[in-house]
Scaffold this motif. Structure first.
Motif, short mmCIF file in Angstrom:
data_model
loop_
_atom_site.label_atom_id
_atom_site.label_comp_id
_atom_site.label_asym_id
_atom_site.label_seq_id
_atom_site.Cartn_x
_atom_site.Cartn_y
_atom_site.Cartn_z
N MET A 1 4.16 -2.95 1.63
CA MET A 1 3.81 -4.36 1.48
C MET A 1 2.30 -4.57 1.59
O MET A 1 1.75 -5.44 0.91
N GLU A 2 1.61 -3.78 2.40
CA GLU A 2 0.15 -3.88 2.45
C GLU A 2 -0.47 -3.45 1.13
O GLU A 2 -1.42 -4.09 0.65
N ALA A 3 0.07 -2.40 0.52
CA ALA A 3 -0.42 -1.99 -0.81
C ALA A 3 -0.16 -3.10 -1.82
O ALA A 3 -0.99 -3.37 -2.70
N LYS B 1 1.40 10.44 -0.32
CA LYS B 1 1.77 9.07 0.04
C LYS B 1 0.69 8.08 -0.39
O LYS B 1 1.00 7.05 -1.00
N GLN B 2 -0.56 8.40 -0.10
CA GLN B 2 -1.66 7.51 -0.49
C GLN B 2 -1.70 7.35 -2.01
O GLN B 2 -1.91 6.24 -2.52
N LYS B 3 -1.48 8.44 -2.73
CA LYS B 3 -1.51 8.37 -4.19
C LYS B 3 -0.37 7.51 -4.72
O LYS B 3 -0.56 6.75 -5.68
N GLN B 4 0.80 7.59 -4.08
CA GLN B 4 1.91 6.75 -4.52
C GLN B 4 1.64 5.28 -4.23
O GLN B 4 2.00 4.41 -5.03
N LEU B 5 0.98 4.98 -3.12
CA LEU B 5 0.63 3.59 -2.82
C LEU B 5 -0.40 3.06 -3.82
O LEU B 5 -0.32 1.90 -4.25
N ALA C 1 6.87 6.46 -2.87
CA ALA C 1 6.10 6.21 -1.65
C ALA C 1 7.01 6.37 -0.43
O ALA C 1 6.63 6.99 0.57
N LEU C 2 8.20 5.80 -0.50
CA LEU C 2 9.15 5.96 0.60
C LEU C 2 9.47 7.43 0.84
O LEU C 2 9.51 7.89 1.98
N SER C 3 9.69 8.17 -0.26
CA SER C 3 10.04 9.59 -0.10
C SER C 3 8.89 10.40 0.46
O SER C 3 9.10 11.46 1.05
N GLU C 4 7.66 9.91 0.32
CA GLU C 4 6.49 10.59 0.87
C GLU C 4 6.15 10.08 2.27
O GLU C 4 5.11 10.41 2.83
N CYS D 1 -2.11 15.24 -10.75
CA CYS D 1 -2.73 14.03 -10.21
C CYS D 1 -2.06 13.58 -8.91
O CYS D 1 -2.73 13.06 -8.01
N PHE D 2 -0.76 13.76 -8.79
CA PHE D 2 -0.03 13.30 -7.62
C PHE D 2 0.13 14.37 -6.54
O PHE D 2 0.72 14.10 -5.50
N ALA D 3 -0.42 15.55 -6.77
CA ALA D 3 -0.35 16.61 -5.75
C ALA D 3 -1.28 16.26 -4.59
O ALA D 3 -2.26 15.51 -4.75
N ASP D 4 -0.97 16.81 -3.43
CA ASP D 4 -1.86 16.63 -2.28
C ASP D 4 -3.26 17.13 -2.61
O ASP D 4 -3.43 18.16 -3.26
#
Length: 118
Positions: free
Chosen positions: A84-86, A47-51, A73-76, A38-41
């Motif tokens: 903060m927008e998320a 990054k979008q998935k983590q947000l 998210a930071l690591s991606e 699910c979290f793979a590109d």
């Protein structure tokens, strides 16, 4: 919440998953395989998935997942501004959820509970 408390909660989760894996190794392995997929590109990047996961974690009021997904998210490559927008989007959805229930379910309940008392 301080770092020690968060680390204790994260450790409790890891220990709990370890105990579950002792009893249900196939299920835990399948869960980890599923979440990795699910979290793979894909069309959405990691990054979008983590947000997205951060927003859901906030809405679900899950402290451990919130901290975990901020870190992921930071690591991606997410910036603090993106995080903060998320967070703001999650706040909008959370308040929108309460508003939508208020203007539908609550008003329906009021209508059915006050019908005949007016």
């Amino acid at each position: 919440m301080n770092t020690a408390d968060l680390n204790q909660k994260a450790d409790s989760y890891k220990i709990g998953v370890g105990h579950m894996k002792e009893l249900m190794p196939g299920m835990v392995d399948a869960y980890h395989h599923f979440t990795a997929a699910c979290f793979a590109d894909g069309v959405l990047d990691k990054k979008q998935k983590q947000l997205i996961a951060l927003g859901i974690s906030l809405f679900a009021n899950n402290e451990v997942c919130t901290v975990y997904h901020v870190g992921e998210a930071l690591s991606e490559g997410a910036t603090p501004q993106e995080i903060m927008e998320a967070t703001a989007v999650a706040a909008a959805v959370g308040s929108g959820h309460a508003m939508s229930q208020g203007v539908t379910r609550v008003q329906q309940a009021l209508g059915s509970l006050t019908a005949g008392t007016q």
